[in-house]
Structure formats: C-alpha cells, structure tokens
Motif scaffolding. Structure first.
Motif, short mmCIF file in Angstrom:
data_model
loop_
_atom_site.label_atom_id
_atom_site.label_comp_id
_atom_site.label_asym_id
_atom_site.label_seq_id
_atom_site.Cartn_x
_atom_site.Cartn_y
_atom_site.Cartn_z
N HIS A 36 22.62 13.11 91.07
CA HIS A 36 22.53 14.41 91.74
C HIS A 36 22.61 15.54 90.71
CE1 HIS A 36 26.89 14.65 91.27
NE2 HIS A 36 26.99 13.48 91.89
N ALA A 37 22.46 16.77 91.18
CA ALA A 37 22.42 17.94 90.30
C ALA A 37 23.68 18.06 89.44
CB ALA A 37 22.22 19.22 91.11
N GLY A 38 24.83 17.69 89.98
CA GLY A 38 26.06 17.72 89.20
C GLY A 38 25.99 16.81 87.99
N HIS A 39 25.43 15.62 88.18
CA HIS A 39 25.25 14.69 87.06
C HIS A 39 24.33 15.30 86.00
CE1 HIS A 39 26.02 11.13 89.98
NE2 HIS A 39 27.09 11.25 89.21
N GLY A 68 34.23 -0.35 95.29
CA GLY A 68 34.28 -1.17 96.49
C GLY A 68 33.02 -2.01 96.69
N PRO A 69 33.04 -2.90 97.66
CA PRO A 69 31.97 -3.89 97.84
C PRO A 69 30.63 -3.34 98.29
CG PRO A 69 33.55 -4.04 99.64
CD PRO A 69 34.11 -3.07 98.65
N THR A 70 30.59 -2.12 98.82
CA THR A 70 29.31 -1.57 99.29
C THR A 70 28.58 -0.78 98.20
OG1 THR A 70 30.34 0.46 100.10
CG2 THR A 70 30.16 -1.40 101.66
N ARG A 71 29.15 -0.70 97.04
CA ARG A 71 28.57 0.05 95.94
C ARG A 71 28.23 -0.89 94.79
NH1 ARG A 71 30.47 5.45 95.90
NH2 ARG A 71 29.05 5.76 94.16
N PRO A 72 27.25 -0.59 93.99
CA PRO A 72 26.46 0.63 94.02
C PRO A 72 25.36 0.57 95.08
CG PRO A 72 25.66 -0.78 92.28
CD PRO A 72 26.86 -1.47 92.89
N VAL A 73 24.85 1.74 95.41
CA VAL A 73 23.72 1.83 96.32
C VAL A 73 22.44 1.52 95.55
CG1 VAL A 73 22.39 3.42 97.77
CG2 VAL A 73 24.89 3.52 97.78
N VAL A 74 22.37 2.00 94.33
CA VAL A 74 21.20 1.81 93.47
C VAL A 74 21.55 0.77 92.40
CG1 VAL A 74 19.56 2.96 91.93
CG2 VAL A 74 20.52 4.20 93.90
N PRO A 75 20.75 -0.29 92.23
CA PRO A 75 21.04 -1.32 91.23
C PRO A 75 21.02 -0.78 89.80
CG PRO A 75 19.32 -2.05 92.75
CD PRO A 75 19.55 -0.60 93.01
N THR A 145 29.95 18.23 93.76
CA THR A 145 29.14 17.20 94.40
C THR A 145 29.58 15.84 93.87
OG1 THR A 145 27.27 18.73 94.43
CG2 THR A 145 26.77 16.42 94.77
N SER A 146 29.58 14.86 94.74
CA SER A 146 29.86 13.49 94.31
C SER A 146 28.99 12.54 95.11
CB SER A 146 31.33 13.14 94.50
OG SER A 146 31.61 12.90 95.86
N LEU A 150 28.13 12.47 99.13
CA LEU A 150 26.75 12.40 99.63
C LEU A 150 26.59 11.22 100.59
CD1 LEU A 150 24.67 13.16 96.41
CD2 LEU A 150 24.90 14.62 98.44
N LEU A 151 27.16 10.07 100.24
CA LEU A 151 27.07 8.90 101.11
C LEU A 151 27.78 9.14 102.43
CD1 LEU A 151 27.54 6.06 98.48
CD2 LEU A 151 25.44 6.64 99.74
N ALA A 152 28.91 9.81 102.39
CA ALA A 152 29.65 10.12 103.62
C ALA A 152 28.81 11.02 104.53
CB ALA A 152 30.98 10.78 103.29
N ARG A 153 28.13 12.01 103.94
CA ARG A 153 27.26 12.89 104.72
C ARG A 153 26.11 12.11 105.34
NH1 ARG A 153 25.28 17.61 101.17
NH2 ARG A 153 23.87 17.82 102.93
N ILE A 154 25.51 11.22 104.57
CA ILE A 154 24.39 10.43 105.07
C ILE A 154 24.84 9.55 106.25
CG2 ILE A 154 22.83 8.50 104.49
CD1 ILE A 154 22.71 9.78 101.62
N GLN A 155 26.02 8.96 106.13
CA GLN A 155 26.51 8.09 107.19
C GLN A 155 26.76 8.84 108.49
OE1 GLN A 155 29.83 6.23 105.23
NE2 GLN A 155 28.57 4.52 104.53
N LYS A 156 27.01 10.14 108.41
CA LYS A 156 27.25 10.94 109.61
C LYS A 156 25.95 11.32 110.32
CE LYS A 156 31.59 13.02 108.11
NZ LYS A 156 32.26 14.25 107.73
N LEU A 157 24.83 11.19 109.65
CA LEU A 157 23.54 11.56 110.25
C LEU A 157 23.15 10.63 111.39
CD1 LEU A 157 21.48 12.49 107.08
CD2 LEU A 157 22.60 14.02 108.66
#
Length: 157
Positions: A36-39, A68-75, A145-146, A150-157
């Motif tokens: 993300h832009a922060g990175h 945790g076990p659900t990360r990373p999202v991107v290999p 930004t983290s 971002l993942l938490a926001r996406i999960q709320k959609l």
C-alpha cells in the motif's frame, strides 16, 4: 525484475565484488503483504538514506508465524516481484526466520531501517546491527495504513 530477487548468498557476493555500487547499503525487512501507499513512502524514505536499498521479505512460513494462519494473502514470490518492481528497491531477499537478525549479520548493512512504530531498544536485530558497525534509523509513518486494517475493511464489505 526477477534479477532483483536474489538469495542472501548471491547478494553477499555482489556486494563484496562491487562495494562502491552497493554501499552505503540500507536494509529493511517486513511482510509487505498487500503493498500500500504507506509501504511505498516508507521504502522511498529508506532508499534516500543510502546508495542502495535491500528489502528482506518474510517468507510465507514466517508471515504465518507472525500474523496467523490466514496470512499472507499474497504468496512470497508475488510479494517479492512487486517489491522488486519499485524504483526505490535494489534487491529483495526472502528469509524464513521470524526476525531478520541472520540477514543483518550476513549483509552487515550500513543503515538498518524500521518504521516509526518500533523503538530501537525493542528491535531483535539491534545488537547485530551494532556489531556490524551499522546504525538504526526509524522512519515515521506518513499514513496510518496497515495491511491488517485493509483486510479488516475488506471483510466488512
């Protein structure tokens, strides 16, 4: 960009063969899962501190240990490719350990950079940086930004 994703051994050889091209060498590390832009801002600021910027990228296994076990999202291969494509990044090294201490010991960076959410005294790599004659620089966040947020926001959609 694939030539910028290298093993620590290859990078050690490159630095030893052409120190004038690589030093002062800046090293940072992290998961960089969903860039993300922060990175990008952080990496640009880190690169400005030296001649080259090496990014130590946590392997998929070490990201799972840390996040945790659900990360990373991107290999890891895709994360490495994206990082290597950034203008600020000169090399990417994937590492499997939970900390970058072994990477710091291997590369002996002139400058080791972490984000402003860290304190030098709390960095497990601090002793290795000092032993190699390097210094630590903490870069303040421009955006709060983290990837986790971002993942938490996406999960709320």
């Amino acid at each position: 960009m694939a030539e910028r994703v290298v093993s620590v051994q290859v990078l050690q050889q490159q630095v030893a063969a052409a120190p004038e091209r690589w030093r002062p060498l800046v090293l940072t590390n992290g998961c960089f899962d969903i860039l993300h832009a922060g990175h990008v801002h952080y990496l640009e600021q880190a690169r400005a501190l030296g001649r080259t910027l090496v990014v130590g990228l946590n392997s998929d296994q070490s990201v799972r240990q840390l996040k945790g076990p659900t990360r990373p999202v991107v290999p890891e291969g895709e994360r490495a490719t994206v990082l290597a494509a950034l203008r600020a990044v000169d090399a990417v090294v994937v590492f499997a350990e939970a900390t970058a201490t072994a990477l710091v010991e291997a590369l002996q960076p002139d400058i080791y950079v972490k984000g402003g959410d860290y304190a030098t005294r709390d960095l497990p790599e601090a002793q290795a940086v000092a032993a190699g004659g390097g210094k630590i620089v903490l870069i303040p966040f421009r955006w709060q930004t983290s990837t986790s947020a971002l993942l938490a926001r996406i999960q709320k959609l």
